[in-house]
Design a protein around this motif. Structure first.
Motif, PDB file in Angstrom:
ATOM      1  N   HIS A  12       1.053  -1.096   0.119  1.00 21.21           N
ATOM      2  CA  HIS A  12      -0.109   0.080   0.071  1.00 21.21           C
ATOM      3  C   HIS A  12       0.905   1.310  -0.189  1.00 21.21           C
ATOM      4  CE1 HIS A  12      -3.076   2.832   1.182  1.00 21.21           C
ATOM      5  NE2 HIS A  12      -4.019   1.855   0.904  1.00 21.21           N
ATOM      6  N   ALA A  13       0.138   2.466  -0.743  1.00 19.53           N
ATOM      7  CA  ALA A  13       1.095   3.610  -0.540  1.00 19.53           C
ATOM      8  C   ALA A  13       1.326   4.030   1.008  1.00 19.53           C
ATOM      9  CB  ALA A  13       0.196   4.509  -1.129  1.00 19.53           C
ATOM     10  N   ALA A  14       2.408   4.572   1.491  1.00 18.89           N
ATOM     11  CA  ALA A  14       2.570   5.207   2.676  1.00 18.89           C
ATOM     12  C   ALA A  14       1.696   6.092   3.106  1.00 18.89           C
ATOM     13  CB  ALA A  14       4.010   5.767   2.852  1.00 18.89           C
ATOM     14  N   VAL A  15       1.237   5.918   4.488  1.00 16.56           N
ATOM     15  CA  VAL A  15       0.279   7.188   5.037  1.00 16.56           C
ATOM     16  C   VAL A  15       0.969   8.034   5.668  1.00 16.56           C
ATOM     17  CG1 VAL A  15      -1.814   7.313   6.560  1.00 16.56           C
ATOM     18  CG2 VAL A  15      -1.456   5.284   5.051  1.00 16.56           C
ATOM     19  N   VAL A  16       0.872   9.205   5.682  1.00 18.70           N
ATOM     20  CA  VAL A  16       1.454  10.426   6.425  1.00 18.70           C
ATOM     21  C   VAL A  16       0.344  11.012   7.107  1.00 18.70           C
ATOM     22  CG1 VAL A  16       2.683  12.572   6.072  1.00 18.70           C
ATOM     23  CG2 VAL A  16       3.059  10.803   4.292  1.00 18.70           C
ATOM     24  N   CYS A  17       1.049  11.207   8.358  1.00 16.43           N
ATOM     25  CA  CYS A  17      -0.045  11.717   9.360  1.00 16.43           C
ATOM     26  C   CYS A  17       0.728  12.715  10.559  1.00 16.43           C
ATOM     27  CB  CYS A  17      -0.279  10.715  10.458  1.00 16.43           C
ATOM     28  SG  CYS A  17      -1.464  11.075  11.871  1.00 16.43           S
ATOM     29  N   ARG A  18       0.026  13.817  10.477  1.00 21.92           N
ATOM     30  CA  ARG A  18       0.680  14.890  11.445  1.00 21.92           C
ATOM     31  C   ARG A  18      -0.052  14.783  12.863  1.00 21.92           C
ATOM     32  NH1 ARG A  18       2.864  19.371   9.057  1.00 21.92           N
ATOM     33  NH2 ARG A  18       4.376  18.962   7.423  1.00 21.92           N
ATOM     34  N   PRO A  19       0.649  14.213  13.757  1.00 20.30           N
ATOM     35  CA  PRO A  19      -0.054  14.191  15.135  1.00 20.30           C
ATOM     36  C   PRO A  19      -0.387  15.597  15.791  1.00 20.30           C
ATOM     37  CG  PRO A  19       2.384  13.519  15.357  1.00 20.30           C
ATOM     38  CD  PRO A  19       1.818  13.522  13.730  1.00 20.30           C
ATOM     39  N   PRO A  20      -1.484  15.670  16.446  1.00 21.66           N
ATOM     40  CA  PRO A  20      -1.952  16.841  16.645  1.00 21.66           C
ATOM     41  C   PRO A  20      -1.050  17.415  18.068  1.00 21.66           C
ATOM     42  CG  PRO A  20      -3.460  15.364  17.661  1.00 21.66           C
ATOM     43  CD  PRO A  20      -2.577  14.629  16.447  1.00 21.66           C
ATOM     44  N   VAL A  21      -0.385  18.813  18.098  1.00 18.69           N
ATOM     45  CA  VAL A  21       0.360  18.980  19.259  1.00 18.69           C
ATOM     46  C   VAL A  21      -0.606  19.160  20.662  1.00 18.69           C
ATOM     47  CG1 VAL A  21       1.984  20.900  20.151  1.00 18.69           C
ATOM     48  CG2 VAL A  21       2.035  20.239  17.836  1.00 18.69           C
ATOM     49  N   ALA A  22      -1.625  19.498  20.382  1.00 13.21           N
ATOM     50  CA  ALA A  22      -2.776  19.608  21.485  1.00 13.21           C
ATOM     51  C   ALA A  22      -3.731  18.399  21.283  1.00 13.21           C
ATOM     52  CB  ALA A  22      -3.270  20.839  21.409  1.00 13.21           C
ATOM     53  N   GLY A  23      -3.414  17.427  22.162  1.00  9.96           N
ATOM     54  CA  GLY A  23      -4.563  16.405  21.888  1.00  9.96           C
ATOM     55  C   GLY A  23      -3.491  14.988  21.970  1.00  9.96           C
ATOM     56  N   THR A  24      -4.404  13.898  21.553  1.00  5.97           N
ATOM     57  CA  THR A  24      -3.897  12.651  21.440  1.00  5.97           C
ATOM     58  C   THR A  24      -4.178  11.750  20.089  1.00  5.97           C
ATOM     59  OG1 THR A  24      -4.270  12.304  23.689  1.00  5.97           O
ATOM     60  CG2 THR A  24      -4.050  10.221  22.537  1.00  5.97           C
ATOM     61  N   LEU A  25      -3.123  11.319  19.522  1.00  5.67           N
ATOM     62  CA  LEU A  25      -3.326  10.636  18.226  1.00  5.67           C
ATOM     63  C   LEU A  25      -3.667   9.012  18.669  1.00  5.67           C
ATOM     64  CD1 LEU A  25      -3.137  10.624  15.187  1.00  5.67           C
ATOM     65  CD2 LEU A  25      -0.757   9.725  15.243  1.00  5.67           C
ATOM     66  N   ARG A  26      -4.736   8.573  18.095  1.00  8.70           N
ATOM     67  CA  ARG A  26      -4.868   7.180  18.645  1.00  8.70           C
ATOM     68  C   ARG A  26      -4.780   6.524  17.512  1.00  8.70           C
ATOM     69  NH1 ARG A  26      -9.814   4.105  18.738  1.00  8.70           N
ATOM     70  NH2 ARG A  26     -11.051   5.951  18.320  1.00  8.70           N
ATOM     71  N   ILE A  27      -3.713   5.117  17.423  1.00  8.56           N
ATOM     72  CA  ILE A  27      -3.325   4.540  16.464  1.00  8.56           C
ATOM     73  C   ILE A  27      -4.013   3.118  16.670  1.00  8.56           C
ATOM     74  CG2 ILE A  27      -1.341   3.521  15.160  1.00  8.56           C
ATOM     75  CD1 ILE A  27       0.399   5.585  16.874  1.00  8.56           C
ATOM     76  N   GLY A  28      -4.485   2.424  15.496  1.00 12.58           N
ATOM     77  CA  GLY A  28      -5.172   1.451  15.373  1.00 12.58           C
ATOM     78  C   GLY A  28      -5.934   1.029  14.255  1.00 12.58           C
ATOM     79  N   ARG A  29      -6.444  -0.229  14.234  1.00 15.17           N
ATOM     80  CA  ARG A  29      -7.452  -0.732  12.947  1.00 15.17           C
ATOM     81  C   ARG A  29      -8.655  -0.135  13.008  1.00 15.17           C
ATOM     82  NH1 ARG A  29      -7.613  -5.486  14.446  1.00 15.17           N
ATOM     83  NH2 ARG A  29      -9.726  -6.076  14.270  1.00 15.17           N
ATOM     84  N   ALA A  30      -9.281   0.398  14.279  1.00 18.38           N
ATOM     85  CA  ALA A  30     -10.724   1.003  14.207  1.00 18.38           C
ATOM     86  C   ALA A  30     -10.799   2.225  13.148  1.00 18.38           C
ATOM     87  CB  ALA A  30     -10.993   1.552  15.619  1.00 18.38           C
ATOM     88  N   PRO A  31     -12.193   2.081  12.277  1.00 15.83           N
ATOM     89  CA  PRO A  31     -12.376   3.056  11.560  1.00 15.83           C
ATOM     90  C   PRO A  31     -12.171   4.479  11.899  1.00 15.83           C
ATOM     91  CG  PRO A  31     -13.872   1.522  11.592  1.00 15.83           C
ATOM     92  CD  PRO A  31     -13.065   1.210  12.903  1.00 15.83           C
ATOM     93  N   ASP A  32     -12.400   4.994  13.071  1.00 14.68           N
ATOM     94  CA  ASP A  32     -12.324   6.151  13.649  1.00 14.68           C
ATOM     95  C   ASP A  32     -10.926   6.496  14.288  1.00 14.68           C
ATOM     96  OD1 ASP A  32     -12.555   4.621  15.932  1.00 14.68           O
ATOM     97  OD2 ASP A  32     -13.865   5.721  17.046  1.00 14.68           O
ATOM     98  N   ALA A  33     -10.237   5.772  14.264  1.00 16.41           N
ATOM     99  CA  ALA A  33      -8.298   5.769  14.699  1.00 16.41           C
ATOM    100  C   ALA A  33      -7.921   7.204  14.048  1.00 16.41           C
ATOM    101  CB  ALA A  33      -7.616   4.859  14.371  1.00 16.41           C
ATOM    102  N   GLY A  34      -7.169   8.190  14.617  1.00 15.20           N
ATOM    103  CA  GLY A  34      -6.668   9.036  14.046  1.00 15.20           C
ATOM    104  C   GLY A  34      -5.759   8.701  13.028  1.00 15.20           C
ATOM    105  N   LEU A  35      -4.828   7.414  13.297  1.00 16.62           N
ATOM    106  CA  LEU A  35      -3.925   6.834  12.271  1.00 16.62           C
ATOM    107  C   LEU A  35      -4.530   5.710  12.010  1.00 16.62           C
ATOM    108  CD1 LEU A  35      -1.722   6.701  10.283  1.00 16.62           C
ATOM    109  CD2 LEU A  35      -0.128   6.422  12.163  1.00 16.62           C
ATOM    110  N   ARG A  36      -5.217   5.300  11.125  1.00 20.12           N
ATOM    111  CA  ARG A  36      -5.932   4.125  11.018  1.00 20.12           C
ATOM    112  C   ARG A  36      -4.838   3.164  10.175  1.00 20.12           C
ATOM    113  NH1 ARG A  36     -10.605   1.686   7.253  1.00 20.12           N
ATOM    114  NH2 ARG A  36     -11.164   0.047   8.440  1.00 20.12           N
ATOM    115  N   LEU A  37      -4.608   2.015  10.783  1.00 14.64           N
ATOM    116  CA  LEU A  37      -3.703   0.913   9.950  1.00 14.64           C
ATOM    117  C   LEU A  37      -4.623  -0.162   9.659  1.00 14.64           C
ATOM    118  CD1 LEU A  37      -0.476   1.602  12.250  1.00 14.64           C
ATOM    119  CD2 LEU A  37      -1.124   2.653   9.993  1.00 14.64           C
TER     120      LEU A  37
END
Length: 311
Positions: A12-37
Motif C-alpha cells: 500500500h502507499a505510505a500514509v503520512v500523518c501529522r499528530p496533533p500537538v494539542a491532543g492525542t493521536l490514537r493509532i489502530g485498526r478502528a475506523p475512527d482511529a486518528g491513524l488507521r492501520l
C-alpha cells in the motif's frame, strides 16, 4: 514541537500523518482511529501518541502484537528524536519537525498539486494538437510517462498499451527491451501483472517487507527500492498501464502521491484510449526508428527462465 509519522502498510502507499500537538493521536485498526492501520496484525485500539511535558510520548494500549520503538517492545516510551516504530507488522517512521520544516512540507504539497494541473493541461494540448503523422500522438504517451516519473519521483518506467492483439511497450525511459527481458526485472513483471489483473494501482515502498516480492531474488538483484504501477482503465477494464520504479533511495510514495498520480492517470487514460483507436497512434507504432516491444514476449522470456506464477 510538530512531528510527522509515516506508516508503511504492506502492499500500500505510505500514509503520512501529522499528530496533533494539542491532543492525542490514537493509532489502530478502528475506523475512527486518528491513524488507521487496516492490517490484521494491528489491534483496533493499538497505541496512542501524545505531546506531553515538552516531548512526544508513545503508549501501547494493551495490543495483542505489541508496539515497538527502534526494535524494542515498549509499554510507554518517550520519543527523543527520529525513530522507527512498529505496530504489529506495520512499520512507521517518526520525525520531529520545526515550524519551518512543517511549513516547507505544506508548500511542497501545494507545489505538487500545481504540477499535476500543469501536466494535465499539457496532455490536453497534445491531444488537441496531434498531427497527421502521429508524432504528437506518440508525444502523448512519452509525456504521460515523464509526468508519472516526476510525480512518483522515480527514474525508470514504461507505458504498456493494448494494440488490439496483445499488450505492447509503447514508451519507455531508462528501460530498453533488453533490460525488460533480464531476470532482474521479474519482480516488476509480477507487480505489473497484479495491477492489470486487479485493475488497481500497485505501490511498493519497501520491497523487502512485501511477502509476494521479498522472496524474489530478481528484485534484490535489480536493486529496486520502490515501484508503482497504475492501470489505464476504460469502463473498468485495464487496457494498459504506466509503470515506474527507482533504484536510488528516495522519499516514500504516499497516499497523497497516489491520489495525485491517479488523478493524472485517469485523465491520461481517457485521452490515450481515444488516440489508440485512431490510425495515427497505430501507424506511428510501426514507424522506423521507434522500437516497440510485445509484452507477451517479455513475460514469456521470464516464464521460461523461472516460472512467475500468479502474483
Amino acid at each position: 514541537m510538530q512531528a510527522r509519522l509515516i506508516a508503511y502498510p504492506p502492499d500500500h502507499a505510505a500514509v503520512v500523518c501529522r499528530p496533533p500537538v494539542a491532543g492525542t493521536l490514537r493509532i489502530g485498526r478502528a475506523p475512527d482511529a486518528g491513524l488507521r492501520l487496516d492490517h490484521p496484525s494491528v489491534s483496533r485500539d493499538h497505541a496512542e501518541l501524545e505531546f506531553r511535558d515538552g516531548a512526544w510520548q508513545l503508549r501501547d494500549l494493551g495490543s495483542k502484537n505489541g508496539s515497538f520503538l527502534d526494535g524494542g517492545r515498549i509499554g510507554e516510551a518517550t520519543l527523543a528524536g527520529e525513530s522507527w516504530l512498529r505496530f504489529g507488522d506495520v512499520y512507521c517512521e517518526f520525525t520531529p519537525l520545526t515550524d519551518a520544516q512543517a511549513a516547507a512540507e505544506a508548500a511542497g504539497q501545494a507545489a505538487r498539486r500545481g504540477v499535476v494541473t500543469a501536466r494535465t493541461a499539457r496532455i490536453e494540448r497534445l491531444t488537441r494538437q496531434h498531427g497527421s503523422d502521429g508524432t504528437s500522438a506518440q508525444a502523448l504517451l512519452d509525456d504521460s510517462l515523464r509526468s508519472v516519473l516526476e510525480l512518483a519521483q522515480c527514474e525508470r518506467g514504461f507505458v504498456l498499451l493494448d494494440k488490439g492483439d496483445g499488450l505492447q511497450v509503447r514508451a519507455s525511459r531508462s528501460l530498453d527491451p533488453d533490460v525488460l527481458r533480464m531476470r532482474t526485472f521479474a519482480g516488476s513483471i509480477g507487480a505489473v501483472r497484479r495491477a492489470l489483473e486487479q485493475a488497481r494501482p500497485v505501490v511498493v515502498n519497501d520491497i523487502g517487507r512485501e511477502a509476494w516480492l521479498s522472496n524474489r531474488d530478481s528484485v534484490v538483484a535489480a536493486g529496486i527500492s520502490a515501484l508503482v504501477c497504475l492501470p489505464l482503465l476504460e469502463g473498468g477494464r485495464a487496457f494498459g498501464a504506466i509503470y515506474a520504479d527507482r533504484v536510488r533511495p528516495g522519499p516514500a510514495i504516499t497516499t497523497l502521491d497516489l491520489e495525485l498520480l491517479q488523478a493524472f492517470v485517469e485523465g491520461a487514460a481517457v485521452w490515450i484510449a481515444a488516440q489508440r483507436t485512431s490510425a495515427l497512434l497505430a501507424a506511428h507504432a510501426g514507424r522506423p526508428g521507434r522500437a516497440m516491444t510485445d509484452w507477451q514476449g517479455i513475460v514469456a522470456a521470464h516464464d521460461e527462465a523461472s516460472p512467475l506464477g500468479t502474483p
